[in-house]
Design an enzyme around this catalytic site. Structure first.
Site, PDB file in Angstrom:
ATOM      1  N   ASP A 214       0.860  -1.192   0.000  1.00 38.22           N
ATOM      2  CA  ASP A 214       0.000   0.000   0.000  1.00 38.22           C
ATOM      3  C   ASP A 214       0.893   1.238   0.000  1.00 38.22           C
ATOM      4  O   ASP A 214       1.579   1.527   0.986  1.00 38.22           O
ATOM      5  CB  ASP A 214      -0.912  -0.036   1.231  1.00 38.22           C
ATOM      6  CG  ASP A 214      -2.102   0.904   1.111  1.00 38.22           C
ATOM      7  OD1 ASP A 214      -2.025   1.866   0.315  1.00 38.22           O
ATOM      8  OD2 ASP A 214      -3.098   0.678   1.821  1.00 38.22           O
ATOM      9  N   ASP A 225      -3.484   7.299  -2.987  1.00 37.78           N
ATOM     10  CA  ASP A 225      -3.519   6.147  -2.079  1.00 37.78           C
ATOM     11  C   ASP A 225      -3.945   4.945  -2.917  1.00 37.78           C
ATOM     12  O   ASP A 225      -5.103   4.863  -3.332  1.00 37.78           O
ATOM     13  CB  ASP A 225      -4.525   6.460  -0.951  1.00 37.78           C
ATOM     14  CG  ASP A 225      -4.719   5.316   0.026  1.00 37.78           C
ATOM     15  OD1 ASP A 225      -4.023   4.294  -0.077  1.00 37.78           O
ATOM     16  OD2 ASP A 225      -5.599   5.466   0.915  1.00 37.78           O
ATOM     17  N   HIS A 294     -12.536   5.469   1.693  1.00 42.88           N
ATOM     18  CA  HIS A 294     -12.637   6.740   2.426  1.00 42.88           C
ATOM     19  C   HIS A 294     -12.356   7.918   1.509  1.00 42.88           C
ATOM     20  O   HIS A 294     -11.667   7.771   0.496  1.00 42.88           O
ATOM     21  CB  HIS A 294     -11.609   6.753   3.569  1.00 42.88           C
ATOM     22  CG  HIS A 294     -10.204   6.410   3.126  1.00 42.88           C
ATOM     23  ND1 HIS A 294      -9.256   7.350   2.832  1.00 42.88           N
ATOM     24  CD2 HIS A 294      -9.611   5.213   2.898  1.00 42.88           C
ATOM     25  CE1 HIS A 294      -8.134   6.757   2.462  1.00 42.88           C
ATOM     26  NE2 HIS A 294      -8.315   5.449   2.477  1.00 42.88           N
ATOM     27  N   HIS A 302      -7.530  10.626   5.604  1.00 45.02           N
ATOM     28  CA  HIS A 302      -8.948  10.237   5.680  1.00 45.02           C
ATOM     29  C   HIS A 302      -9.878  11.410   5.939  1.00 45.02           C
ATOM     30  O   HIS A 302      -9.761  12.148   6.903  1.00 45.02           O
ATOM     31  CB  HIS A 302      -9.208   9.068   6.624  1.00 45.02           C
ATOM     32  CG  HIS A 302      -8.717   9.236   8.014  1.00 45.02           C
ATOM     33  ND1 HIS A 302      -9.447   9.871   8.969  1.00 45.02           N
ATOM     34  CD2 HIS A 302      -7.570   8.838   8.603  1.00 45.02           C
ATOM     35  CE1 HIS A 302      -8.773   9.851  10.091  1.00 45.02           C
ATOM     36  NE2 HIS A 302      -7.622   9.250   9.904  1.00 45.02           N
ATOM     37  N   GLU A 327     -11.077   1.059  -1.811  1.00 45.36           N
ATOM     38  CA  GLU A 327     -10.247  -0.098  -1.451  1.00 45.36           C
ATOM     39  C   GLU A 327     -11.143  -1.203  -0.930  1.00 45.36           C
ATOM     40  O   GLU A 327     -12.092  -0.962  -0.204  1.00 45.36           O
ATOM     41  CB  GLU A 327      -9.195   0.272  -0.407  1.00 45.36           C
ATOM     42  CG  GLU A 327      -9.695   0.855   0.884  1.00 45.36           C
ATOM     43  CD  GLU A 327      -8.557   1.401   1.741  1.00 45.36           C
ATOM     44  OE1 GLU A 327      -7.631   0.637   2.066  1.00 45.36           O
ATOM     45  OE2 GLU A 327      -8.591   2.599   2.067  1.00 45.36           O
ATOM     46  N   GLU A 422      -6.589  -1.242  -4.292  1.00 39.38           N
ATOM     47  CA  GLU A 422      -7.078   0.104  -3.979  1.00 39.38           C
ATOM     48  C   GLU A 422      -6.698   1.097  -5.075  1.00 39.38           C
ATOM     49  O   GLU A 422      -5.578   1.076  -5.579  1.00 39.38           O
ATOM     50  CB  GLU A 422      -6.457   0.573  -2.644  1.00 39.38           C
ATOM     51  CG  GLU A 422      -6.835   1.986  -2.225  1.00 39.38           C
ATOM     52  CD  GLU A 422      -6.309   2.359  -0.835  1.00 39.38           C
ATOM     53  OE1 GLU A 422      -5.258   1.812  -0.431  1.00 39.38           O
ATOM     54  OE2 GLU A 422      -6.941   3.190  -0.173  1.00 39.38           O
TER      55      GLU A 422
HETATM   56  C1  HZT Z   1      -4.549   5.686   8.039  1.00 38.82           C
HETATM   57  C2  HZT Z   1      -3.201   5.755   8.368  1.00 38.82           C
HETATM   58  C3  HZT Z   1      -2.249   5.640   7.381  1.00 38.82           C
HETATM   59  C4  HZT Z   1      -6.396   5.482   6.370  1.00 38.82           C
HETATM   60  C5  HZT Z   1      -7.157   3.438   5.285  1.00 38.82           C
HETATM   61  C6  HZT Z   1      -5.920   3.124   4.559  1.00 38.82           C
HETATM   62  C7  HZT Z   1      -3.941   2.568   4.035  1.00 38.82           C
HETATM   63  O1  HZT Z   1      -8.060   2.355   7.803  1.00 38.82           O
HETATM   64  C8  HZT Z   1     -11.495   5.807   7.080  1.00 38.82           C
HETATM   65  C9  HZT Z   1     -11.555   4.668   6.406  1.00 38.82           C
HETATM   66  C10 HZT Z   1      -2.610   5.502   6.067  1.00 38.82           C
HETATM   67  C11 HZT Z   1      -3.947   5.449   5.744  1.00 38.82           C
HETATM   68  C12 HZT Z   1      -4.926   5.545   6.730  1.00 38.82           C
HETATM   69  F1  HZT Z   1      -0.957   5.687   7.703  1.00 38.82           F
HETATM   70  N1  HZT Z   1      -6.902   4.139   6.494  1.00 38.82           N
HETATM   71  N2  HZT Z   1      -5.768   3.338   3.246  1.00 38.82           N
HETATM   72  N3  HZT Z   1      -4.539   2.969   2.929  1.00 38.82           N
HETATM   73  N4  HZT Z   1      -4.800   2.653   5.060  1.00 38.82           N
HETATM   74  S1  HZT Z   1      -7.927   3.798   7.711  1.00 38.82           S
HETATM   75  C13 HZT Z   1      -9.471   4.420   7.272  1.00 38.82           C
HETATM   76  O2  HZT Z   1      -7.426   4.408   8.914  1.00 38.82           O
HETATM   77  S2  HZT Z   1     -10.007   5.873   7.877  1.00 38.82           S
HETATM   78  C14 HZT Z   1     -10.424   3.867   6.511  1.00 38.82           C
HETATM   79 MN    MN Z   2      -3.979   2.571   1.017  1.00 38.86          MN
HETATM   80 MN    MN Z   3      -6.923   4.020   1.721  1.00 43.90          MN
END
Ligand code: HZT
Ligand code: MN
Ligand code: MN
Length: 441
Positions: A214, A225, A294, A302, A327, A422
């Site tokens: 990712d 992303d 998101h 987010h 995603e 994603e």
């Molecule tokens: C949080 C921290 C990161 C966001 C999704 C995600 C990786 O699970 C609302 C829906 C990077 C991304 C994120 F360091 N997250 N996308 N890619 N992770 S999440 C989220 O926290 S917030 C999903």
């Molecule tokens: Mn991601």
């Molecule tokens: Mn994401």
């Protein structure tokens, strides 16, 4: 282990010509960022304008002949800036999809086209980041093999991203305004998300592993992303196919005025029409019901809207101008994740309280975070490379005070396998642009 570490040395091998679109380099630019192909016709024009025979001899001032330069090509590993490969900021578009039904009019509508035009800097930055994403992941897909350490994989990807978007007027004073959008997720098997190695991690990728890669790239805070899944054993092919198809179904369904709950239903339907056989046991592929897509805001990974990946009655509508990370995650396990394991991912909260910090190590670490990441997610390795050490007490203090949020690894049940795909999509006024779309996925 036939571990082959990524090398920092630029190989002489040149890969695909980055000037993808014919004509892209022929456009006249004013920013001095042209590929200086020497123009020999200039000299011929001078000859033609020469005074006729008998006239006084005029000393010809010939410009020294410039060597014809080939268009710049990317190196392997990729280290040539995207800005150099695409003169005049002519970055390639993502997949542009026309809106359907009531929104068909948007593609040609004068007012919507105007709105699109005044947003051209936003689009340029997004396309710039997306091209860096495609080139970094191309390197990853070609080079990552069982036997590599997760640390070498993360560094290989992140060194590529930083080189591709770094330097060349993209720094304002001290502030770096392009780079990693968030820590590179390298989540293996039952771990679905938010794993990246911390210092000293000796984990080695195994032949039968399923790894979610990712990658986040940002230019001026516009974050792309996008993630894919790597597996070396073909027994996982149906799992990966299920999740890729589910994500593409979500991307296809997305659009202005579409309800996010409806997208979840379609994603789940596609995802759960697959099964996968592992060691003689058949598993239904389940959508991981507590993970979702998101919105993405400026410098914030987010936003406030979520996109479920199971059927839901969430009536929230997608709107013009929204940026979505679509995603989906499939699993052979419970289809439900919980937080478990050592934390690597953190981000300063955009609504961080202005607490008077008692702990001096927390105070100074917050200054480092403000200066280097702002509200962009970061990981412990990013603090290490800035020369920070013994920061854990301060970091945990910032988490306790609600200033920094921690994002622990998200795991399904032990022994299960999870996959993810994603894409980032832009709901432009005129068209939906799947900005991270590539030939790979
Ligand atoms: C949080 C921290 C990161 C966001 C999704 C995600 C990786 O699970 C609302 C829906 C990077 C991304 C994120 F360091 N997250 N996308 N890619 N992770 S999440 C989220 O926290 S917030 C999903
Ligand atoms: Mn991601
Ligand atoms: Mn994401």
């Amino acid at each position: 282990m036939a571990a082959q570490a990524p090398t920092d040395e630029l190989s002489k091998l040149k890969v695909a010509d980055a000037n993808g679109k014919p004509g892209a380099s022929t456009e006249t630019g004013t920013n001095g960022n042209l590929n200086h192909d020497s123009d020999d016709s200039e000299d011929e024009a001078e000859d033609a304008a020469a005074p006729a025979a008998g006239a006084a001899k005029k000393k010809k001032k010939r410009k020294p002949k410039k060597k014809k330069k080939a268009p710049t090509q990317q190196t392997d590993p990729p280290r040539v800036q995207i800005a150099q490969l695409f003169p005049n900021k002519n970055y390639p578009a993502g997949e542009e999809v026309e809106y359907v039904n009531e929104n068909r009019y948007r593609t040609t509508n004068e007012e919507k086209r105007h709105l699109d035009n005044i947003n051209s800097e936003f689009l340029t930055d997004y396309r710039h980041a997306a091209e860096a994403h495609r080139q970094a992941r191309q390197w990853a897909q070609k080079n990552i093999k069982p036997g590599w350490t997760l640390t070498d994989i993360a560094n290989g990807i992140e060194d590529s991203v930083r080189a591709l978007v770094g330097h060349s007027g993209l720094e304002e004073g001290d502030a770096i305004i392009a780079g990693m959008g968030f820590p590179t997720g390298l989540s293996i098997n039952h771990c679905a998300a938010h794993y990246t190695p911390n210092a000293g991690n000796k984990m080695v990728l195994q032949e039968d592993d399923v790894m979610k890669v990712d990658i986040g790239v940002h230019v001026n805070g516009r974050i792309v992303d996008s993630a894919f899944t790597l597996a070396f054993n073909p027994r996982y092919d149906p799992l990966l196919e299920a999740v890729k198809a589910a994500t593409n179904a979500g991307v296809k369904e997305a659009g202005i005025d579409v309800r996010v709950g409806d997208i979840g239903g379609i994603i789940q339907e596609v995802m759960e029409s697959y099964e996968v056989e592992i060691n003689g046991q058949t598993f239904p592929v389940k959508s991981i019901r507590n993970l979702n897509g998101h919105t993405i805001n400026h410098y914030s990974i987010h936003g406030s809207k979520s996109v479920p990946i199971v059927k839901s009655n969430d009536q929230t509508k997608m709107e013009e101008g929204d940026v979505f990370a679509i995603e989906t995650f499939g699993s052979t396990g419970n289809g439900y994740v919980h937080e478990e394991g050592e934390v690597s991912h953190y981000a300063k909260r955009s609504d961080a309280p202005k607490a008077d910090l008692r702990l001096s190590s927390a105070k100074s670490l917050l200054n480092v975070i403000n200066k280097n990441f702002g509200t962009l997610p970061f990981c412990r390795r990013y603090l290490d490379r800035l020369g920070q050490d013994k920061y854990l007490l301060g970091l945990n203090n910032l988490v306790s005070n609600g200033i920094v949020e921690s994002y622990p690894p998200l795991v399904d049940k032990k022994g299960s396998y999870t996959a993810q795909f994603e894409h980032t999509i832009l709901l432009r006024p005129t068209v939906k642009e799947v900005i991270s779309r590539g030939e790979d996925f």
